[in-house]
Design an enzyme around this catalytic site. Structure first.
Site, PDB file in Angstrom:
ATOM      1  N   GLU A   1       9.658  32.963  62.996  1.00  0.00           N
ATOM      2  CA  GLU A   1       8.889  33.844  63.682  1.00  0.00           C
ATOM      3  C   GLU A   1       8.657  33.325  65.119  1.00  0.00           C
ATOM      4  OE1 GLU A   1       7.779  36.713  62.742  1.00  0.00           O
ATOM      5  OE2 GLU A   1       8.089  36.815  60.517  1.00  0.00           O
TER       6      GLU A   1
ATOM      7  N   ASP B   1      12.946  43.557  65.343  1.00  0.00           N
ATOM      8  CA  ASP B   1      12.398  42.467  65.790  1.00  0.00           C
ATOM      9  C   ASP B   1      13.753  41.308  65.977  1.00  0.00           C
ATOM     10  OD1 ASP B   1      11.681  42.507  63.156  1.00  0.00           O
ATOM     11  OD2 ASP B   1      11.063  40.473  63.431  1.00  0.00           O
TER      12      ASP B   1
END
Length: 188
Positions: free
Chosen positions: A114, A161
């Site tokens: 992330e 993303d």
């Protein structure tokens, strides 16, 4: 790296993981983005979220997601700081319904990273620099090679993303790889 944990990373164990299936070898790296609340950085909310400790009363968005049980192996914050939530030999819960090169359930064979960020804001130099150091280290321990993709590539239509703000060409140049992500092979 010791016991599938990155030594310079802060260890912040998440309860949201499982064992990888027998014979499943890590062979894919998936990049994501996250910001909590959306578009805001800092505050330790990502760490709390991955530990099932996100306080729903702190923000209306938190009320929507506080009960979710998700994780990633690593978080790279805006300043480049690394936090590890799940050992690399374990199955973090980051990809959800996903497929890569005809193989479903990417959590089984991937490492999830992330990046603190969002689809439409530039990522920091420190994050690219940290990725450029981290990825070769992971490649030395796991047969990832150039199999580096975004969540958007393994869950198209469902996820976006790390988004258009992520500079894949910059990452490929820093890693001295010809192409990223998945421009020369089928990912779905």
């Amino acid at each position: 790296m010791v016991d599938h944990r990155l030594q310079p990373a802060q260890w912040c164990p998440s309860p949201n993981y499982g064992e990888r299936p027998a014979g499943a070898e890590v062979s894919l790296l998936v990049l994501h983005n996250i910001s909590l609340p959306p578009g805001q950085f800092g505050g330790g909310h990502i760490q709390a979220f991955f530990q099932n400790q996100l306080p729903p009363e702190k923000h209306p968005y938190f009320q929507q997601i506080a009960s979710l049980q998700v994780s990633a192996h690593l978080l790279i914050e805006r300043d480049g700081q690394l936090t590890q939530f799940v050992a690399f030999d374990r199955r973090a819960w980051h990809a959800g319904v996903s497929s890569f090169a005809g193989r479903a359930d990417c959590n089984d064979f991937s490492i999830g990273i992330e990046l603190e960020g969002c689809d439409d804001q530039a990522y920091s130099d420190a994050q690219y620099q940290q990725l450029a150091l981290l990825i070769p280290l992971l490649q030395a321990h796991y047969p990832i090679a150039g199999r580096i993709v975004g969540h958007e590539h393994i869950a198209p239509g469902r996820k976006t993303d790390p988004g258009p703000a992520f500079d894949w060409r910059r990452l490929a140049n820093e890693l001295q790889l010809p192409l990223l992500p998945a421009t020369d092979w089928e990912v779905v």
